[in-house]
Design a protein around this motif. Structure first.
Motif, PDB file in Angstrom:
ATOM      1  N   MET A   1       1.000  -1.240  -0.454  1.00 15.82           N
ATOM      2  CA  MET A   1       0.690   0.138  -0.011  1.00 15.82           C
ATOM      3  C   MET A   1       1.272   1.087  -0.163  1.00 15.82           C
ATOM      4  SD  MET A   1      -2.555  -0.345   2.794  1.00 15.82           S
ATOM      5  CE  MET A   1      -3.785  -2.192   3.256  1.00 15.82           C
ATOM      6  N   ALA A   2       0.352   2.445  -0.473  1.00 12.99           N
ATOM      7  CA  ALA A   2       0.840   3.702  -0.605  1.00 12.99           C
ATOM      8  C   ALA A   2      -0.047   4.433   1.010  1.00 12.99           C
ATOM      9  CB  ALA A   2       1.449   4.628  -2.028  1.00 12.99           C
TER      10      ALA A   2
ATOM     11  N   CYS B   1      -4.063   6.594  -3.781  1.00 15.18           N
ATOM     12  CA  CYS B   1      -3.632   5.906  -5.035  1.00 15.18           C
ATOM     13  C   CYS B   1      -3.906   5.235  -5.780  1.00 15.18           C
ATOM     14  CB  CYS B   1      -2.336   6.033  -4.659  1.00 15.18           C
ATOM     15  SG  CYS B   1      -2.436   4.726  -3.412  1.00 15.18           S
ATOM     16  N   LEU B   2      -5.208   5.014  -5.507  1.00 15.53           N
ATOM     17  CA  LEU B   2      -5.253   2.810  -6.174  1.00 15.53           C
ATOM     18  C   LEU B   2      -4.114   1.957  -6.525  1.00 15.53           C
ATOM     19  CD1 LEU B   2      -7.137   5.090  -9.062  1.00 15.53           C
ATOM     20  CD2 LEU B   2      -8.300   4.181  -7.005  1.00 15.53           C
ATOM     21  N   GLY B   3      -3.456   1.833  -5.311  1.00 13.62           N
ATOM     22  CA  GLY B   3      -1.741   1.449  -5.467  1.00 13.62           C
ATOM     23  C   GLY B   3      -2.493  -0.363  -4.733  1.00 13.62           C
TER      24      GLY B   3
ATOM     25  N   PRO C   1      -4.669  -2.803  -5.221  1.00 17.89           N
ATOM     26  CA  PRO C   1      -6.343  -3.833  -6.063  1.00 17.89           C
ATOM     27  C   PRO C   1      -6.661  -5.540  -5.976  1.00 17.89           C
ATOM     28  CG  PRO C   1      -4.320  -3.261  -7.768  1.00 17.89           C
ATOM     29  CD  PRO C   1      -3.511  -2.534  -6.531  1.00 17.89           C
TER      30      PRO C   1
END
Lengths: 315, 270
Positions: free
Chosen positions: B234-235, B241-243, B245
């Motif tokens: 994760m960010a 950030c949609l990081g 998924p």
């Protein structure tokens, strides 16, 4: 003393903006978004994009790689569903757009320029995770530059063509976001200026990768991703300085800005405003702290406006 | 959610590479639900740059506990933090476990299944199942079973915590050093074959993806409700950030940080 800056027709109460894809109303509980100079929304494309497979992010020393792949629900959803939810945002909202050819950029710019809440358009010519394909399905019919996928901002004539298309379609302020993955960024900036961009924002991320030695695979689902964060700041500063010497339109500095000192460095190198990106993930209050810090710095050095600082780097 | 500077009350090693940290965080303790997580800044500088997402392990009065495994630079730095130091924490984040409703007919076995460090958030769940005031009325009808799987004896986490809460605990290890020599998923099959009212069971799982996948399959085959808690790099942790998924059925991605980390196992494209 005033922090106000002007970028094209856009008037910002301070030079600090949140970079595309790194900030949003989700942070509303932690930060007062309305204190920022402007909010740049996540890049949208004409049609929905599902984005890249995971993992999409990974830490690197003093930085991070991302390969989101421009996941978004498309233009219609943005106008109908996303924008109405931003009604509490009183500062200028800048839309960020990407497309596969000049016609798409034109259409996006046209629709958005008629959308009331949009104050300006940043054209994303430089997303490293969704390259522009000069041939095949994604081809831009008038541009042929060999077989390899490339970023629009890696090519002067492609940049010129896309900026012209957006310029023709919209009367709003147009900002061209440039890529650092080039030998000479000033030539691309010049092309954007000549094609009618009101400003250039630089830099987007550097294409990089990370490897997992246990699985012997790339860490990112997309293999490569864009490097951002403090690791890229020195190169971003150099590119802003070079560009400042070559173009007359305002420059928006981006690249690893974590605190007000970084912001002032960019402004001294020639930036009229700055964008905070990766820092938001680390410290959501970073932008607000930067605004306060810049204010104090200006008071301490008896500077009356940002303009006085822009490009004031001593030889 | 809030961004807080929390005081570290305790940070101790509980097993090889596993640490438990207790921090003073009245706001998070008041708001946190089982299955939610916090984003912790592990370094003072920029390496590692991003925060680390850690599941809430236990919610106490004014304090929360985090149980984590030192696997990389971030968590290793975290393991070296000392009592009294400040920790920059954002939380509580995400969507936690949905507790089962009142039993429809007959007793309702609730099964928690943990693989390795996956035990951490399930302790919070077991505590809310056992202690939340709303649930007292149907506690008699809802017995909680906990299945813990680990590589080896020393990696079995939280066994005594679960027992203290009053859960029936079964353990398995891959090398047979404790409990049955099998994977936790085999314990689940065994349990569903021996308990009474297996059709009323509800399953909650947290652990490696491979384990969750098998748990989801068992639940689907037996038509049991199943919630899984996922992990992903994760960010931001808030959905910007949609990081992080996770692929859902119908070729759509959802974000582990915002739409999860707990998902209905049926919705995920395993």
């Amino acid at each position: 003393m005033t922090l106000e800056v002007r970028i094209g027709k856009l008037r910002l109460k301070n030079p600090v903006m949140a970079a595309s894809g790194t900030f949003g109303p989700e942070y509303g509980e932690l930060v007062d978004i309305n204190k920022l100079g402007a909010y740049i929304a996540k890049t949208i494309t004409l049609n929905e994009r599902v984005g890249n497979p995971p993992p999409r992010v990974v830490d690197t020393p003093s930085g991070m790689l991302n390969a989101i792949g421009l996941e978004n629900k498309g233009l219609d959803d943005f106008v109908k569903n996303k924008l109405p939810k931003l009604k509490n945002i009183k500062i200028p909202i800048i839309a960020s757009i990407a497309g596969v050819n000049a016609a798409e950029f034109g259409k996006l710019a046209k629709v958005l320029s008629r959308t009331e809440r949009i104050a300006a358009i940043e054209i994303n010519l430089s997303c490293p995770n969704a390259p522009y394909s000069p041939r095949g399905r994604r081809a831009c019919p008038n541009v042929q530059h060999g077989k390899r996928d490339f970023l629009i901002a890696q090519n002067e004539s492609a940049t010129r063509q896309i900026v012209e298309a957006a310029r023709k379609a919209a009367s709003l302020t147009i900002i061209a976001k440039l890529s650092p993955n080039v030998t000479d960024i000033t030539r691309i900036a010049k092309a954007a200026e000549e094609a009618g961009a009101d400003a250039v924002s630089l830099i987007n991320t550097f294409i990089g990768m990370a490897v997992d030695i246990e699985t012997k695979r790339p860490v990112l689902g997309n293999v490569t991703g864009g490097l951002s964060g403090p690791a890229i700041k020195p190169i971003a500063l150099r590119m802003v300085r070079e560009t400042y010497e070559k173009v007359k339109i305002p420059i928006i500095g981006i690249g690893g800005i974590m605190d007000y000192k970084d912001a002032v460095e960019f402004i001294l190198c020639g930036a009229s405003a700055i964008q905070v990106g990766t820092a938001n993930f680390v410290n959501p209050r970073a932008s607000i702290e930067i605004i306060e810090g810049v204010k104090k710095y200006m008071a301490k050095h008896k500077i009356s406006g940002i303009k006085e600082l822009t490009g004031a780097l001593r030889k | 959610m809030r961004q807080l500077n929390c005081k570290i009350i305790e940070n101790k090693k509980v097993a090889q590479r596993f640490y438990k940290m207790r921090i003073e965080a009245p706001y998070i303790a008041r708001k946190a639900q089982a299955g939610q997580f916090v984003e912790v800044k592990c370094s003072c500088g920029t390496d590692p740059l991003l925060r680390r997402p850690l599941g809430v392990h236990r919610v106490l009065k004014n304090e929360i506990e985090l149980l984590y495994k030192a696997v990389g630079r971030g968590t290793e730095l975290l393991s070296k933090k000392e009592k009294g130091q400040a920790l920059d924490v954002i939380g509580p984040l995400g969507d936690g476990f949905t507790l089962p409703g009142p039993p429809v007919s007959g007793p309702m076995p609730i099964i928690l299944i943990a693989g390795g460090i996956g035990a951490a958030p399930l302790v919070a769940l077991a505590e809310s199942l056992a202690f939340s005031a709303k649930r007292i009325a149907y506690r008699k009808k809802q017995k909680t079973y906990v299945l813990i799987g680990a590589k080896t004896k020393s990696h079995i986490l939280c066994e005594s915590e679960f027992k203290k809460i009053g859960c029936e605990v079964k353990v398995s290890t891959e090398d047979g050093s404790k409990g049955k020599k099998c994977l936790a998923t085999e314990l689940l099959e065994d349990l569903l074959n021996i308990i009474r009212y297996p059709l009323n069971a509800a399953i909650y799982a947290c652990g490696p993806v491979g384990m969750l996948k098998v748990v989801a399959k068992i639940a689907e085959w037996r038509k049991l409700p199943c919630q899984v808690s996922l992990e992903e790099r994760m960010a931001c942790g808030v959905g910007v950030c949609l990081g992080c998924p996770v692929k859902m059925k119908g070729n759509k991605y959802k974000m582990v940080c915002k739409d999860g980390p707990v998902f209905d196992a049926k919705e995920i494209a395993w």
